[in-house]
Design an enzyme around this catalytic site. Sequence first.
Site, PDB file in Angstrom:
ATOM      1  N   CYS A 294     -42.841   2.840  56.033  1.00 46.16           N
ATOM      2  CA  CYS A 294     -42.693   4.283  55.836  1.00 46.16           C
ATOM      3  C   CYS A 294     -41.522   4.770  56.678  1.00 46.16           C
ATOM      4  O   CYS A 294     -41.015   4.057  57.537  1.00 46.16           O
ATOM      5  CB  CYS A 294     -43.961   5.038  56.208  1.00 46.16           C
TER       6      CYS A 294
ATOM      7  N   CYS B 202     -41.396   4.501  60.572  1.00 47.09           N
ATOM      8  CA  CYS B 202     -41.047   3.248  61.257  1.00 47.09           C
ATOM      9  C   CYS B 202     -39.620   3.292  61.802  1.00 47.09           C
ATOM     10  O   CYS B 202     -39.300   2.629  62.790  1.00 47.09           O
ATOM     11  CB  CYS B 202     -41.165   2.061  60.305  1.00 47.09           C
TER      12      CYS B 202
ATOM     13  N   ASP C  74      -3.211  14.838  62.038  1.00 50.39           N
ATOM     14  CA  ASP C  74      -4.380  15.626  61.608  1.00 50.39           C
ATOM     15  C   ASP C  74      -5.642  14.770  61.518  1.00 50.39           C
ATOM     16  O   ASP C  74      -6.745  15.315  61.388  1.00 50.39           O
ATOM     17  CB  ASP C  74      -4.125  16.260  60.222  1.00 50.39           C
TER      18      ASP C  74
ATOM     19  N   ASP D 221      -3.923  23.413  58.539  1.00 50.29           N
ATOM     20  CA  ASP D 221      -2.732  23.010  59.277  1.00 50.29           C
ATOM     21  C   ASP D 221      -1.531  23.650  58.575  1.00 50.29           C
ATOM     22  O   ASP D 221      -1.468  23.657  57.348  1.00 50.29           O
ATOM     23  CB  ASP D 221      -2.604  21.482  59.264  1.00 50.29           C
TER      24      ASP D 221
ATOM     25  N   ASP E 187      -2.493  17.087  56.369  1.00 45.25           N
ATOM     26  CA  ASP E 187      -1.816  16.045  55.586  1.00 45.25           C
ATOM     27  C   ASP E 187      -1.149  14.965  56.432  1.00 45.25           C
ATOM     28  O   ASP E 187      -0.685  13.967  55.909  1.00 45.25           O
ATOM     29  CB  ASP E 187      -0.756  16.680  54.675  1.00 45.25           C
TER      30      ASP E 187
ATOM     31  N   CYS F  54     -35.636   2.923  39.075  1.00 38.89           N
ATOM     32  CA  CYS F  54     -35.259   1.564  38.634  1.00 38.89           C
ATOM     33  C   CYS F  54     -34.604   0.809  39.792  1.00 38.89           C
ATOM     34  O   CYS F  54     -34.874  -0.376  40.010  1.00 38.89           O
ATOM     35  CB  CYS F  54     -34.278   1.628  37.468  1.00 38.89           C
TER      36      CYS F  54
END
Length: 819
Positions: A13, A16, A712, A504, A708, A89
Amino acid sequence: MTKKTFKISGMHCAGCVRKIELALTKTTGVHAASVNFATESALVEFDEQIVSEIDLAKAVESVGYRLDVAAGETETLSIKVIGMDSPHCAMIVEGALKKLDGVKNTDVDFANQRVKIVFDSSVLSVDTVFKVITDAGYKPIKEEAGTEDLLDKEKIEREKQLSDLKRKLFVGGALSILIFFGSFPEWFSFMPKFLSNNWMLLLLTTPVQFWVGWQFYSGLKLLVKYRTADMNTLIAIGTLAAYFYSAAVTIFPDFFTAGGIMPEIYFDTSAIIIVLILLGKYFEVLMKGRASEAIKKLIGLQPKTAKILKNGKEIEVQIADVVVSDLVVVRPGERIPVDGKITEGDSEIDESMVTGESMPVHKTVGGAVIGSTINKFGTFTFRATKIGKDTVLSQIIKMVEEAQGSKAPIQRLADLVSSYFVPVVIVIAIATFVVWNFFGPVPAFNFALVNFVAVLIIACPCALGLATPMAIMVSSGSAASRGILVKDAASLEIANKINAIVLDKTGTLTEGKPQLTDIVAFEGENQREVLRLAASLEQRSEHSLAQAILHHAAHKEKVELYKLEDFKAISGKGVRGFLQIESQKIEAHFGNRALAADIGLNTAPYEDKIKKLESEGKTVMILAADKKIKGALAVADVLKKESKEAILALKKSGIDVWMLTGDNDRTARAIARQVEIENIMSEVLPDKKSEKVRELQAQGKIVAMVGDGINDAPALTQANVGIAMGEGTDIAMESANITLMRGDLMLIYETIALSKRTMRIIKQNLFWAFFYNSAFVPVAAGLLYPFFGILLNPIFAAAAMAFSSISVVLNSLRLKRAV
């Protein structure tokens, strides 16, 4: 420090997880530990000099679990699993694989129908792995071919699946209509009498039960062999209960009529349930194909051949045979095979499939071209720089696949409920049967059986499991087609909560390269002549400001330059040279105030105009020729045309917009004023950018950072959501959660709007899935019967169950529409 993933055994579960993490983090030498209940694994960061893997295993064992230490030859296997199209699934496949000896780790991605399994090849073979997946009711394909071949295999399998479903639906549908007519002779008196005979109904139902419904029996195999259950288990138990009871009534009628009551038969229930659920499955498979269209379109764009130059001759080769540094020829109308840089020629290139930009982009020698984009007009040659899985398109496909396979935080609750759902439903169904059989009205057994079947059939873990990932899958695919690449589902969820954005300045708000913005002529000079003099002086300079002036002179004004002699760059001040103007050689200077002062010129009469330009955040250079000030030129990193519109849209959404720059406060405020940004962080050194983001987060803000450049990257990582401009550096893109494939700031607004729509759809899906299951399971159990006399017919239960999954898929497909 070493980071390593270990398989954990014995977890049953989510509780844990905390126990194991505490045991590991308390161990000396362990820096961090993260336990994943879904994959039953632990990612541990530890110092090998202080603590060994055996010590880690002992620590975990002390709290009642087992940590597997690697042994033998480890092999990683990637498998495409056809039919594994829901989280439930995925849980079944993962559960079956984890029971195999030698399995170290499994990574199941249902959205892309893929399983990655790490195992000890000395203990476990690939054939055994395939057999287990097949036994669980799915079709495994080994991912060893190229993406294109794998896509073809997957398409063939999907078409085969649809064809098989169609054939079964046709036969099952025809037989079910006859069974339905034969089961109710009082309603359909025009039908032949022999059709109402129980033996005839048994004969008609048997192929529907055991051929049309064969795929559901994988659920029984799971129950018996792997002690786990899925939706197929519910359908198999429910329909078989109805079928075998009806068959027993047909074969041993005297046993059932001994009490003087004519027993009912439920062949129609069994047959129609199977057909309706298969019909739902058919539509689900069809629509899931539509949900993953975006990635298939991207893969389908890849050209299969390329024309390369070898020894001066042009030869056509398979795309897989192109190597880095090959010279590749592209003609008008052809797709560019791989990434590269143009070495000869120029053209207009349609990059819309990568950037979302509809206008073709003009490319010349030295320009970068992206594989799979379309060459519109000219013929050109380029040198291959990136091939195969390193191309921009391959990276986009990988990022979209990873995003579709990742889990949003909101999905954890649904996954947890789904994992307990089927066993709980089986318990409810058995309890329903017992209660109705002992306490129900006469005929109690019939009521018990019908309600038992209805509970099993109405329950739909698929709707619950599909609610979040289906929306994420459609949303990330839709975003990719617009030039927005989302790295993971969590980022898409967090983007919905953003209330502060840090932009920026350079390269994000602005174009990222200086441009000539103003030409001011003094003392009766004309602007064209001032530009000509300045550009002539700068023609040997390599300074970025000089390049801006030269570019403007050559491409916009198309001025002819004077001959330059005795050129000298004066550090920190400007340039000096002699210009050949007609028959005279004239000394000229171009630079700042300090340079003008050095040659004895007074700039005071022109200061008003110069200061006005500087107040707008521009760099002003003064031109002097023949000891007279002739004019001034202003250069600036200009704002992108959509910057103001994007910022206004963000502010209207209730988001605080901040500008971050290393510029001085005056320049920063001048730029901010133009785009109506009130919040400014100026004079910020590159290594302090992440601190500024942290300051906002300390105020309780959910922060997005947009940048960019390489500098940064730390701030992009620190932000709750990092957004990189695709025109920037690879490092910025790797650090970001979201990449914008073109420098259009409106994409930031679109990203947030898409995130909000996605979360709205997910919440709708989860609400209806939870509501459906919590409301209809009690109804199917007969809870309303004592009060209103209402029971749910298992046939309607099957129709409702099929519709619940389809409704979730259809609702998610609404995200394909533009924001």
